[in-house]
Scaffold this motif. Structure first.
Motif, PDB file in Angstrom:
ATOM      1  N   ILE A 202      53.864  34.398  77.425  1.00  0.00           N
ATOM      2  CA  ILE A 202      52.819  35.071  76.642  1.00  0.00           C
ATOM      3  C   ILE A 202      51.738  34.068  76.259  1.00  0.00           C
ATOM      4  N   LEU A 203      52.154  32.919  75.772  1.00  0.00           N
ATOM      5  CA  LEU A 203      51.176  31.913  75.358  1.00  0.00           C
ATOM      6  C   LEU A 203      50.401  31.353  76.547  1.00  0.00           C
TER       7      LEU A 203
ATOM      8  N   LEU B 137      56.466  39.141  67.708  1.00  0.00           N
ATOM      9  CA  LEU B 137      57.903  39.271  67.468  1.00  0.00           C
ATOM     10  C   LEU B 137      58.704  38.526  68.541  1.00  0.00           C
ATOM     11  N   THR B 138      58.218  38.507  69.762  1.00  0.00           N
ATOM     12  CA  THR B 138      58.892  37.752  70.822  1.00  0.00           C
ATOM     13  C   THR B 138      58.882  36.264  70.491  1.00  0.00           C
ATOM     14  N   LEU B 139      57.742  35.733  70.064  1.00  0.00           N
ATOM     15  CA  LEU B 139      57.661  34.323  69.680  1.00  0.00           C
ATOM     16  C   LEU B 139      58.611  34.030  68.519  1.00  0.00           C
ATOM     17  N   LYS B 140      58.623  34.937  67.560  1.00  0.00           N
ATOM     18  CA  LYS B 140      59.473  34.757  66.386  1.00  0.00           C
ATOM     19  C   LYS B 140      60.953  34.858  66.755  1.00  0.00           C
ATOM     20  N   THR B 141      61.302  35.800  67.615  1.00  0.00           N
ATOM     21  CA  THR B 141      62.696  35.940  68.050  1.00  0.00           C
ATOM     22  C   THR B 141      63.176  34.667  68.732  1.00  0.00           C
ATOM     23  N   GLY B 142      62.336  34.108  69.588  1.00  0.00           N
ATOM     24  CA  GLY B 142      62.709  32.863  70.246  1.00  0.00           C
ATOM     25  C   GLY B 142      62.875  31.721  69.267  1.00  0.00           C
ATOM     26  N   ALA B 143      61.917  31.528  68.393  1.00  0.00           N
ATOM     27  CA  ALA B 143      61.937  30.398  67.456  1.00  0.00           C
ATOM     28  C   ALA B 143      63.066  30.522  66.433  1.00  0.00           C
ATOM     29  N   PHE B 144      63.141  31.670  65.751  1.00  0.00           N
ATOM     30  CA  PHE B 144      64.176  31.855  64.742  1.00  0.00           C
ATOM     31  C   PHE B 144      65.554  31.895  65.399  1.00  0.00           C
ATOM     32  N   GLY B 145      65.613  32.502  66.567  1.00  0.00           N
ATOM     33  CA  GLY B 145      66.885  32.569  67.286  1.00  0.00           C
ATOM     34  C   GLY B 145      67.376  31.204  67.714  1.00  0.00           C
TER      35      GLY B 145
ATOM     36  N   VAL C 254      50.845  26.534  73.989  1.00  0.00           N
ATOM     37  CA  VAL C 254      52.165  26.420  74.620  1.00  0.00           C
ATOM     38  C   VAL C 254      52.877  25.176  74.102  1.00  0.00           C
ATOM     39  N   ALA C 255      52.207  24.053  74.119  1.00  0.00           N
ATOM     40  CA  ALA C 255      52.824  22.797  73.664  1.00  0.00           C
ATOM     41  C   ALA C 255      53.198  22.886  72.188  1.00  0.00           C
ATOM     42  N   THR C 256      52.351  23.522  71.387  1.00  0.00           N
ATOM     43  CA  THR C 256      52.644  23.664  69.956  1.00  0.00           C
ATOM     44  C   THR C 256      53.914  24.472  69.753  1.00  0.00           C
ATOM     45  N   TYR C 257      54.037  25.593  70.453  1.00  0.00           N
ATOM     46  CA  TYR C 257      55.225  26.439  70.310  1.00  0.00           C
ATOM     47  C   TYR C 257      56.469  25.658  70.710  1.00  0.00           C
ATOM     48  N   ARG C 258      56.387  24.999  71.842  1.00  0.00           N
ATOM     49  CA  ARG C 258      57.520  24.221  72.342  1.00  0.00           C
ATOM     50  C   ARG C 258      57.921  23.151  71.318  1.00  0.00           C
ATOM     51  N   GLU C 259      56.938  22.437  70.783  1.00  0.00           N
ATOM     52  CA  GLU C 259      57.205  21.386  69.800  1.00  0.00           C
ATOM     53  C   GLU C 259      57.798  21.957  68.512  1.00  0.00           C
ATOM     54  N   VAL C 260      57.288  23.092  68.070  1.00  0.00           N
ATOM     55  CA  VAL C 260      57.794  23.703  66.840  1.00  0.00           C
ATOM     56  C   VAL C 260      59.246  24.142  67.024  1.00  0.00           C
TER      57      VAL C 260
ATOM     58  N   VAL D  92      47.763  30.183  66.491  1.00  0.00           N
ATOM     59  CA  VAL D  92      48.446  31.392  66.957  1.00  0.00           C
ATOM     60  C   VAL D  92      49.943  31.306  66.682  1.00  0.00           C
ATOM     61  N   VAL D  93      50.508  30.127  66.866  1.00  0.00           N
ATOM     62  CA  VAL D  93      51.950  29.950  66.662  1.00  0.00           C
ATOM     63  C   VAL D  93      52.310  30.168  65.197  1.00  0.00           C
ATOM     64  N   LYS D  94      51.564  29.558  64.297  1.00  0.00           N
ATOM     65  CA  LYS D  94      51.844  29.739  62.870  1.00  0.00           C
ATOM     66  C   LYS D  94      51.690  31.201  62.471  1.00  0.00           C
ATOM     67  N   GLU D  95      50.648  31.843  62.957  1.00  0.00           N
ATOM     68  CA  GLU D  95      50.444  33.263  62.637  1.00  0.00           C
ATOM     69  C   GLU D  95      51.626  34.102  63.099  1.00  0.00           C
ATOM     70  N   ALA D  96      52.103  33.838  64.305  1.00  0.00           N
ATOM     71  CA  ALA D  96      53.222  34.605  64.845  1.00  0.00           C
ATOM     72  C   ALA D  96      54.505  34.367  64.054  1.00  0.00           C
ATOM     73  N   LEU D  97      54.738  33.130  63.644  1.00  0.00           N
ATOM     74  CA  LEU D  97      55.992  32.794  62.973  1.00  0.00           C
ATOM     75  C   LEU D  97      56.007  33.127  61.492  1.00  0.00           C
ATOM     76  N   THR D  98      54.844  33.341  60.900  1.00  0.00           N
ATOM     77  CA  THR D  98      54.799  33.560  59.452  1.00  0.00           C
ATOM     78  C   THR D  98      54.319  34.946  59.047  1.00  0.00           C
ATOM     79  N   SER D  99      54.065  35.820  60.002  1.00  0.00           N
ATOM     80  CA  SER D  99      53.619  37.167  59.649  1.00  0.00           C
ATOM     81  C   SER D  99      54.498  38.201  60.336  1.00  0.00           C
ATOM     82  N   GLY D 100      54.455  39.396  59.823  1.00  0.00           N
ATOM     83  CA  GLY D 100      55.201  40.491  60.428  1.00  0.00           C
ATOM     84  C   GLY D 100      56.682  40.449  60.107  1.00  0.00           C
ATOM     85  N   PRO D 101      57.439  41.369  60.708  1.00  0.00           N
ATOM     86  CA  PRO D 101      58.868  41.484  60.403  1.00  0.00           C
ATOM     87  C   PRO D 101      59.682  40.337  61.005  1.00  0.00           C
ATOM     88  N   LEU D 102      60.836  40.124  60.424  1.00  0.00           N
ATOM     89  CA  LEU D 102      61.766  39.148  60.979  1.00  0.00           C
ATOM     90  C   LEU D 102      62.464  39.762  62.190  1.00  0.00           C
ATOM     91  N   PRO D 103      62.861  38.925  63.141  1.00  0.00           N
ATOM     92  CA  PRO D 103      63.563  39.464  64.308  1.00  0.00           C
ATOM     93  C   PRO D 103      64.962  39.943  63.927  1.00  0.00           C
TER      94      PRO D 103
END
Length: 137
Positions: A88-89, A13-21, A97-103, A53-64
Motif C-alpha cells: 500500500i505504501l 487498518l491494514t498498516l495498524k494490523t501489521g504494526a500492532f500485530g 515505506v522505510a518509515t513504516y518498516r523502521e517503526v 502517513v505512518v503516524k496518522e495510520a497508527l494513531t487514528s481510527g479503530p484498533l485492529p
C-alpha cells in the motif's frame, strides 16, 4: 515525482494490523505478565516516534481485531498484513515505506528488549516480521 496519496480507512487498518500485530507476536513469543506492561510502553514509544502517513495510520481510527484462538492464527493474519501494508505504501506513499518498516521493527525490538533482554523466541519472531516486510511487491 510520485505524490503522497491519502490512505483509506481500510488501508490504515491494514498498516495498524501489521504494526500492532507484530508487537503482539513478539510480546507473546516469550510471555510474562509483568513483562507485558514494560513491553506495551516500549512499543507505544516506537509508534509515537513515527511521522506522516505512518503516524496518522497508527494513531487514528479503530484498533485492529487480533482475537484468535492461537498465536499461529494471529501470525497468519499479521505477517500478510505487513506485506500488504508495504505494498500500500509503495503505491500511495513510497517515501513512507522505510518509515513504516523502521517503526514496526523498532517497536518489535523495543518490546523484545524491554524485559531482561531479547529471548531466542523473540529474535526468531522479529526475523519472521522482517521477512514479511521485505517481501517483493
Amino acid at each position: 515525482m510520485i505524490m503522497e496519496q491519502r490512505l483509506t480507512a481500510e488501508e490504515q487498518l491494514t498498516l495498524k494490523t501489521g504494526a500492532f500485530g507484530a508487537v503482539f507476536l513478539v510480546a507473546n513469543a516469550d510471555p510474562g505478565v509483568l513483562a507485558l506492561v514494560k513491553e506495551s510502553f516500549a512499543a507505544s514509544g516506537a509508534m509515537a516516534d513515527s511521522a506522516g502517513v505512518v503516524k496518522e495510520a497508527l494513531t487514528s481510527g479503530p484498533l485492529p481485531n487480533l482475537r484468535h484462538d492461537s498465536a499461529l492464527e494471529i501470525e497468519s493474519v499479521v505477517l500478510p498484513a505487513l506485506g500488504r501494508a508495504v505494498g500500500i505504501l509503495r503505491e500511495k506513499s513510497p517515501a513512507d515505506v522505510a518509515t513504516y518498516r523502521e517503526v514496526v521493527l523498532g517497536a518489535a525490538e523495543r518490546v523484545a528488549l524491554a524485559d531482561q533482554g531479547m529471548a531466542p523466541a523473540e529474535a526468531a519472531m522479529i526475523e519472521r516480521i522482517r521477512g514479511a516486510l521485505d517481501q517483493p511487491a
